[in-house]
Write an enzyme that holds these catalytic residues in place. Structure first.
Site, PDB file in Angstrom:
ATOM      1  N   GLU A  75       0.695  -1.245   0.445  1.00 48.75           N
ATOM      2  CA  GLU A  75      -0.359  -0.481  -0.194  1.00 48.75           C
ATOM      3  C   GLU A  75       0.535   0.745  -0.064  1.00 48.75           C
ATOM      4  O   GLU A  75       0.106   2.250   0.502  1.00 48.75           O
ATOM      5  CB  GLU A  75      -0.991  -0.083   1.444  1.00 48.75           C
ATOM      6  CG  GLU A  75      -1.926  -0.619   1.584  1.00 48.75           C
ATOM      7  CD  GLU A  75      -2.170  -0.924   0.106  1.00 48.75           C
ATOM      8  OE1 GLU A  75      -2.817  -0.371  -0.905  1.00 48.75           O
ATOM      9  OE2 GLU A  75      -3.544  -1.669   0.145  1.00 48.75           O
ATOM     10  N   HIS A  94      -2.962   2.649   8.132  1.00 46.95           N
ATOM     11  CA  HIS A  94      -3.431   1.613   7.412  1.00 46.95           C
ATOM     12  C   HIS A  94      -4.186   0.052   8.109  1.00 46.95           C
ATOM     13  O   HIS A  94      -2.941   0.321   8.823  1.00 46.95           O
ATOM     14  CB  HIS A  94      -3.146   1.511   6.183  1.00 46.95           C
ATOM     15  CG  HIS A  94      -4.035   0.148   5.599  1.00 46.95           C
ATOM     16  ND1 HIS A  94      -5.279   0.350   5.219  1.00 46.95           N
ATOM     17  CD2 HIS A  94      -4.087  -0.254   4.589  1.00 46.95           C
ATOM     18  CE1 HIS A  94      -5.796  -0.512   4.848  1.00 46.95           C
ATOM     19  NE2 HIS A  94      -4.833  -1.551   4.880  1.00 46.95           N
ATOM     20  N   HIS A  96      -6.454  -3.270   9.710  1.00 43.77           N
ATOM     21  CA  HIS A  96      -8.499  -3.376   8.715  1.00 43.77           C
ATOM     22  C   HIS A  96      -8.957  -4.102   9.891  1.00 43.77           C
ATOM     23  O   HIS A  96      -9.280  -5.187  10.771  1.00 43.77           O
ATOM     24  CB  HIS A  96      -8.069  -5.211   8.421  1.00 43.77           C
ATOM     25  CG  HIS A  96      -7.858  -4.190   7.159  1.00 43.77           C
ATOM     26  ND1 HIS A  96      -6.846  -5.291   6.273  1.00 43.77           N
ATOM     27  CD2 HIS A  96      -6.961  -3.672   6.557  1.00 43.77           C
ATOM     28  CE1 HIS A  96      -6.580  -5.188   5.087  1.00 43.77           C
ATOM     29  NE2 HIS A  96      -6.363  -3.920   4.705  1.00 43.77           N
ATOM     30  N   TYR A 115     -19.907  12.887  18.558  1.00 41.03           N
ATOM     31  CA  TYR A 115     -19.555  14.488  18.134  1.00 41.03           C
ATOM     32  C   TYR A 115     -18.449  14.245  18.369  1.00 41.03           C
ATOM     33  O   TYR A 115     -17.349  14.574  17.855  1.00 41.03           O
ATOM     34  CB  TYR A 115     -19.489  15.690  19.868  1.00 41.03           C
ATOM     35  CG  TYR A 115     -18.598  15.788  20.940  1.00 41.03           C
ATOM     36  CD1 TYR A 115     -17.932  15.381  21.044  1.00 41.03           C
ATOM     37  CD2 TYR A 115     -19.550  14.512  21.824  1.00 41.03           C
ATOM     38  CE1 TYR A 115     -17.096  15.199  22.587  1.00 41.03           C
ATOM     39  CE2 TYR A 115     -18.873  14.544  23.289  1.00 41.03           C
ATOM     40  CZ  TYR A 115     -17.877  14.892  23.714  1.00 41.03           C
ATOM     41  OH  TYR A 115     -17.311  14.128  24.550  1.00 41.03           O
ATOM     42  N   HIS A 157     -12.392  -3.122   2.223  1.00 44.49           N
ATOM     43  CA  HIS A 157     -11.183  -3.111   2.733  1.00 44.49           C
ATOM     44  C   HIS A 157     -10.758  -3.084   4.152  1.00 44.49           C
ATOM     45  O   HIS A 157     -10.325  -3.937   5.425  1.00 44.49           O
ATOM     46  CB  HIS A 157     -10.368  -2.143   1.778  1.00 44.49           C
ATOM     47  CG  HIS A 157      -9.015  -2.279   1.502  1.00 44.49           C
ATOM     48  ND1 HIS A 157      -7.540  -1.898   0.981  1.00 44.49           N
ATOM     49  CD2 HIS A 157      -7.660  -2.543   2.340  1.00 44.49           C
ATOM     50  CE1 HIS A 157      -6.866  -2.665   0.857  1.00 44.49           C
ATOM     51  NE2 HIS A 157      -6.285  -2.415   2.636  1.00 44.49           N
ATOM     52  N   TYR A 210      -7.662  20.533  21.249  1.00 43.45           N
ATOM     53  CA  TYR A 210      -8.054  19.388  22.424  1.00 43.45           C
ATOM     54  C   TYR A 210      -6.723  18.445  22.308  1.00 43.45           C
ATOM     55  O   TYR A 210      -6.780  17.451  21.514  1.00 43.45           O
ATOM     56  CB  TYR A 210      -9.811  18.780  22.028  1.00 43.45           C
ATOM     57  CG  TYR A 210      -9.640  17.260  22.777  1.00 43.45           C
ATOM     58  CD1 TYR A 210     -10.755  17.363  24.044  1.00 43.45           C
ATOM     59  CD2 TYR A 210      -9.850  15.978  22.038  1.00 43.45           C
ATOM     60  CE1 TYR A 210     -11.180  16.492  24.798  1.00 43.45           C
ATOM     61  CE2 TYR A 210     -10.395  15.159  22.998  1.00 43.45           C
ATOM     62  CZ  TYR A 210     -10.595  15.195  24.273  1.00 43.45           C
ATOM     63  OH  TYR A 210     -11.073  13.973  24.301  1.00 43.45           O
TER      64      TYR A 210
END
Length: 223
Positions: A75, A94, A96, A115, A157, A210
């Site tokens: 990837e 990345h 899964h 939120y 994916h 935050y």
């Protein structure tokens, strides 16, 4: 390899192992990258994280070249393209994870049912259409889904999270999986209430200071 590169490589390995430790990834499916000097460092292809060491991390130039004796994650294209097109990001993860991937399998975006979605830059988490893994097409679709956002789902994916650094990217990945899990449970109970774009816009502004989110924000509330 100098000291700075050794430390950077160790950080990539630690982040990849953190994906496993936090239940966001299993086996060899996840990958991690960070901006480094004039290119990036990325986890290798097909190597379990418990066997990956700093020497296995692959240095890559932004033109896609890398040492011929090393094979980067399949990837690498969207990692490279995200870091090139989004200079505010210093790291990409990345994976899964179960709930993110379940919604991705259904091709469903995540609306503003909490939120905390504001941490991702706007009132939705988009789901990019399906394209085969590792392709330029998938990278292009991911970049579109990430416009004014720092996370997205990839249809059939998984997910992507990008942040100012590895700590921020990992935090966002955990928050996204948590939100997807909460959304899945809420749908079993009843019909989740979606907050307005205006409300999320206000929260996006509040989130600029935050916690880890203060380290970088996409700063948009466009859908």
């Amino acid at each position: 390899m100098d000291r700075d590169e050794r430390i950077a490589r160790e950080s990539v390995v630690a982040a990849a192992r953190a994906l496993d430790a936090q239940g966001l990834n299993r086996g060899t499916s996840g990958n991690v990258s960070m901006r480094f000097r004039d290119g990036l460092l990325i986890t290798p292809s097909g190597m379990p994280t418990d066997r990956t060491g700093p020497d296995d991390v692959v240095p890559m130039a932004f033109d896609g070249t890398h040492p011929p004796d090393q094979k980067p994650s399949s990837e690498w294209r969207f990692h490279r393209d995200i870091l090139v097109s989004r200079p505010e990001f210093g790291a990409v993860v990345h994976a899964h994870p179960v709930y993110c991937t379940a919604f991705a399998m259904c091709g469903q975006a995540i609306p503003a049912i909490h939120y905390m979605i504001a941490a991702f830059g706007g009132p939705s988490v988009r789901c990019a259409p399906y394209a085969p893994y590792g392709t330029a097409e998938l990278s292009d679709l991911a970049l579109t889904a990430l416009a004014d956002r720092n996370v997205c789902l990839l249809a059939n994916h998984g997910m992507i999270a990008a942040g100012a650094d590895l700590e921020k990217a990992l935090w966002l990945a955990v928050e996204l999986e948590t939100l997807c899990q909460q959304y899945a449970v809420a749908r079993q109970i009843g019909t989740p209430i979606v907050l307005s774009d205006e409300e999320i816009g206000i929260t996006v502004e509040r989130f600029r200071g935050y916690g880890l989110n203060a380290a970088g924000s996409t700063g948009s509330t466009t859908a």
